[in-house]
Enzyme design. Structure first.
Site, PDB file in Angstrom:
ATOM      1  N   LYS A 100     -20.545  46.269  89.927  1.00 43.57           N
ATOM      2  CA  LYS A 100     -20.800  47.536  89.265  1.00 43.57           C
ATOM      3  C   LYS A 100     -20.237  48.682  90.097  1.00 43.57           C
ATOM      4  O   LYS A 100     -20.111  48.552  91.314  1.00 43.57           O
ATOM      5  CB  LYS A 100     -22.310  47.750  89.111  1.00 43.57           C
ATOM      6  CG  LYS A 100     -22.975  46.912  88.049  1.00 43.57           C
ATOM      7  CD  LYS A 100     -24.454  47.257  87.936  1.00 43.57           C
ATOM      8  CE  LYS A 100     -25.134  46.401  86.886  1.00 43.57           C
ATOM      9  NZ  LYS A 100     -24.677  46.677  85.512  1.00 43.57           N
TER      10      LYS A 100
ATOM     11  N   ARG B  92     -28.669  37.442  80.324  1.00 36.76           N
ATOM     12  CA  ARG B  92     -28.693  36.409  79.283  1.00 36.76           C
ATOM     13  C   ARG B  92     -28.530  35.017  79.881  1.00 36.76           C
ATOM     14  O   ARG B  92     -29.015  34.036  79.328  1.00 36.76           O
ATOM     15  CB  ARG B  92     -27.618  36.728  78.233  1.00 36.76           C
ATOM     16  CG  ARG B  92     -26.224  36.761  78.767  1.00 36.76           C
ATOM     17  CD  ARG B  92     -25.239  37.504  77.858  1.00 36.76           C
ATOM     18  NE  ARG B  92     -25.303  38.957  78.033  1.00 36.76           N
ATOM     19  CZ  ARG B  92     -24.547  39.819  77.360  1.00 36.76           C
ATOM     20  NH1 ARG B  92     -23.687  39.383  76.441  1.00 36.76           N
ATOM     21  NH2 ARG B  92     -24.653  41.116  77.563  1.00 36.76           N
TER      22      ARG B  92
HETATM   23  N1  BES Z   1     -28.920  45.053  83.865  1.00 38.59           N
HETATM   24  C1  BES Z   1     -27.741  45.374  83.163  1.00 38.59           C
HETATM   25  C2  BES Z   1     -27.998  46.271  81.963  1.00 38.59           C
HETATM   26  C3  BES Z   1     -28.344  47.694  82.283  1.00 38.59           C
HETATM   27  C4  BES Z   1     -27.387  48.575  82.717  1.00 38.59           C
HETATM   28  C5  BES Z   1     -29.633  48.144  82.099  1.00 38.59           C
HETATM   29  C6  BES Z   1     -27.723  49.879  82.988  1.00 38.59           C
HETATM   30  C7  BES Z   1     -29.962  49.450  82.348  1.00 38.59           C
HETATM   31  C8  BES Z   1     -29.011  50.317  82.803  1.00 38.59           C
HETATM   32  C9  BES Z   1     -27.064  44.107  82.660  1.00 38.59           C
HETATM   33  O1  BES Z   1     -27.205  43.003  83.458  1.00 38.59           O
HETATM   34  C10 BES Z   1     -25.621  44.410  82.548  1.00 38.59           C
HETATM   35  O2  BES Z   1     -25.013  44.635  83.543  1.00 38.59           O
HETATM   36  N2  BES Z   1     -25.105  44.400  81.333  1.00 38.59           N
HETATM   37  C11 BES Z   1     -23.735  44.702  81.104  1.00 38.59           C
HETATM   38  C12 BES Z   1     -23.233  43.739  80.073  1.00 38.59           C
HETATM   39  C13 BES Z   1     -21.736  43.775  79.911  1.00 38.59           C
HETATM   40  C14 BES Z   1     -21.052  43.262  81.155  1.00 38.59           C
HETATM   41  C15 BES Z   1     -21.366  42.936  78.717  1.00 38.59           C
HETATM   42  C16 BES Z   1     -23.667  46.142  80.612  1.00 38.59           C
HETATM   43  O3  BES Z   1     -24.553  46.564  79.865  1.00 38.59           O
HETATM   44  O4  BES Z   1     -22.738  46.837  80.993  1.00 38.59           O
HETATM   45 MN    MN Z   2     -25.679  42.956  84.956  1.00 41.29          MN
END
Ligand code: BES
Ligand code: MN
Ligand code: ZN
Length: 498
Positions: A282, A356
């Site tokens: 990230k 997931r």
């Molecule tokens: N934990 C995150 C989702 C999230 C992001 C929750 C910001 C709250 C605030 C999750 O694991 C994630 O990183 N999801 C990705 C999915 C994508 C790679 C398809 C996302 O939402 O960017």
């Molecule tokens: Mn994630």
């Protein structure tokens, strides 16, 4: 501060403060009228003098009206004689804010005497206690000195009619159990990831089990391997923190002469104690907030705590897959293919779509409980925040009755959800050239395709998914866990008919 229920007359009981309501047209509520009479019309005089408008959110503190009442706090209720949920909750918060600014050590609270559309006394008592407990919450034990002022108020009594004593006491007891659950969820969420590890979540589950006589089981990596949870383990392997798989069971289904064989409601919570994204790292900005990626797990623990303290006549099982998502030399890489516990294979195109990957194995695992319903709770997608903001949690379910019950509970608890689509048309986005499915479905409908991914592992039972990415915590100056959706789930379970 200690809550209680008292059947006393607010105008004649000895107290440091009485909290009562007044409408915008200067109509006094029952308690305010009695106080006005007991003080020779001092309340009406104050209104006449223009000291209080009676508008929503306004408040006026009056001193020394008579010998037994040291203070009267008048809270504005607005125009309508029957309040909406929101107006009522705003009045409670305004009343609490003004009351806690006084030096009163004890108080008699009367705002729940006003009618609220479609709500009974139990709802009003619950809303009062839960909101005041929420306002009092602090998380400052990791600071070496606290700048918070010590609480002056020691006891707050909600005044009711003698005939309502029993109902109000039950509602208060349940509200406090709920508030304790919410506080636990907030504490775990706010605790940083170096302290709130999978091991810490497991220890918390064990403590709850001890305190409330629950059954607990913590599966270690070896046992997860034996169960073939290779999707979950593919996320855990990039971290030095050992993964845990927590199963916490509350068995209240035998109460009230019901059978122990009653099918359980199963709650599954995402427990990523830190989500760095893994190799699909990230960006740095705001990454600290990924300590909150275990708020689904914290919700499961908080809800079980509440349910157990309430002694609800239900069987509820909490299941928590928990690990860190980190990028080390052993971490999963984009393109890796893993076999889930269900036997379905998954191409990991983005290691940041890890929630997931741990949930799917937990959703397969819970088949063994032959559940009446399974609800998973997860900070699953940033896309859910784009869709719904920070107001509603995302609700996904193909079961209309379960969805309706969750929608209704959310409204009653002021912890709302919004139903999102889950039709098969979205499933196509999860196609993979090399495995049964990919773990991402592209940017369009990102929250929906995440739910679609989970749905492939839930064919054996009735299921709902709550995406709490936008509601589990607040960012910015008020940064902190909210405890949502514990209120929603507690309300759902309180009215659940097994
Ligand atoms: N934990 C995150 C989702 C999230 C992001 C929750 C910001 C709250 C605030 C999750 O694991 C994630 O990183 N999801 C990705 C999915 C994508 C790679 C398809 C996302 O939402 O960017
Ligand atoms: Mn994630
Ligand atoms: Zn995540």
């Amino acid at each position: 501060m200690q809550f209680s229920i008292k059947a006393v007359s607010p105008a004649t009981a000895k107290t440091a403060c009485v909290i009562a309501g007044v409408y915008q047209d200067h109509t006094l509520t029952h308690a305010a009228k009695a106080l006005d009479q007991a003080s020779g019309g001092a309340l009406r005089q104050a209104l006449k003098n223009g000291d209080l408008s009676g508008k929503k959110g306004s408040a006026l503190l009056l001193h020394g009206l008579n010998a037994q009442t040291a203070r009267v706090l008048l809270v504005g209720l607005g125009k309508d004689k029957t309040l909406s949920d929101k107006t009522y909750l705003d009045a409670v918060r305004a009343g609490w804010k003004a009351l806690s600014a006084t030096g009163a050590a004890d108080a008699l609270w009367c705002l729940h005497e006003v009618p609220v559309s479609g709500r009974d006394l139990a709802w009003k008592v619950r809303s009062t206690a839960v909101n005041i407990e929420e306002a009092q919450y602090r998380f400052d034990h990791l600071k070496s000195s606290s700048d918070a002022e010590p609480e002056k108020l020691k006891s707050l009594a909600l005044v009711v009619d003698k005939l309502q004593l029993k109902a109000a006491q039950t509602a208060l007891q349940q509200a406090l159990a709920e508030a304790h659950g919410v506080a636990l969820t907030r504490d775990l969420g706010n605790l940083p990831s170096n302290l709130c590890t999978p091991t810490h979540l497991a220890a918390t589950a064990k403590e709850l089990a001890k305190q409330f006589k629950l059954k607990v089981q913590v599966l270690e990596k070896k046992q997860m391997e034996a169960l073939k949870m290779f999707s979950l383990l593919s996320v855990a392997k990039g971290s030095v923190q050992p993964p845990k798989f927590i199963v916490l069971a509350y068995n209240g289904g035998t109460a009230n002469g019901r059978t122990a064989k009653q099918a359980p409601v199963v709650l599954v919570g995402k427990g990523i104690t830190f989500d760095s994204g893994g190799i699909s790292l990230k960006p740095g900005e705001g990454m600290d907030e990924m300590k909150y990626d275990m708020c689904g797990a914290a919700t499961v623990l908080g809800t079980l705590r509440a349910v157990a303290e309430m002694q609800l006549p239900l069987n509820v099982i909490g299941v928590i897959p928990t690990c860190e998502n980190m990028p080390n030399g052993n971490a999963s890489k984009p393109g890796d293919i893993v076999t889930s516990m269900s036997g379905q294979t998954i191409e990991i195109l983005n290691t940041d779509a890890e929630g997931r990957l741990i949930l799917c194995d937990a959703l397969t695992y819970v088949e063994r409980f032959k559940p009446a319903a399974v609800i998973d709770i997860a900070t699953l997608t940033g896309a859910c925040i784009i869709a719904l903001g920070h107001v509603h949690s995302g609700l996904y379910s193909k079961d209309d009755a379960l969805a309706a019950a969750l929608l209704k509970a959310g409204k009653a608890a002021n912890d709302t959800v919004w139903q999102m689509p889950l039709d098969d048309d979205y499933q196509e986005q999860l196609k993979s050239n090399f495995a049964d499915m990919a773990n991402i479905g592209g940017r369009p409908g990102g929250s929906v395709t995440a739910a679609c991914f989970l749905s492939r592992f839930t064919k054996a039972y009735t299921w709902a998914h709550l995406d709490i990415a936008g509601t589990a915590w607040k960012s910015g100056a008020a940064k902190g866990a909210t405890g949502r959706p514990v209120p929603l789930l507690v309300e759902f379970l309180k009215s659940y008919k097994p």
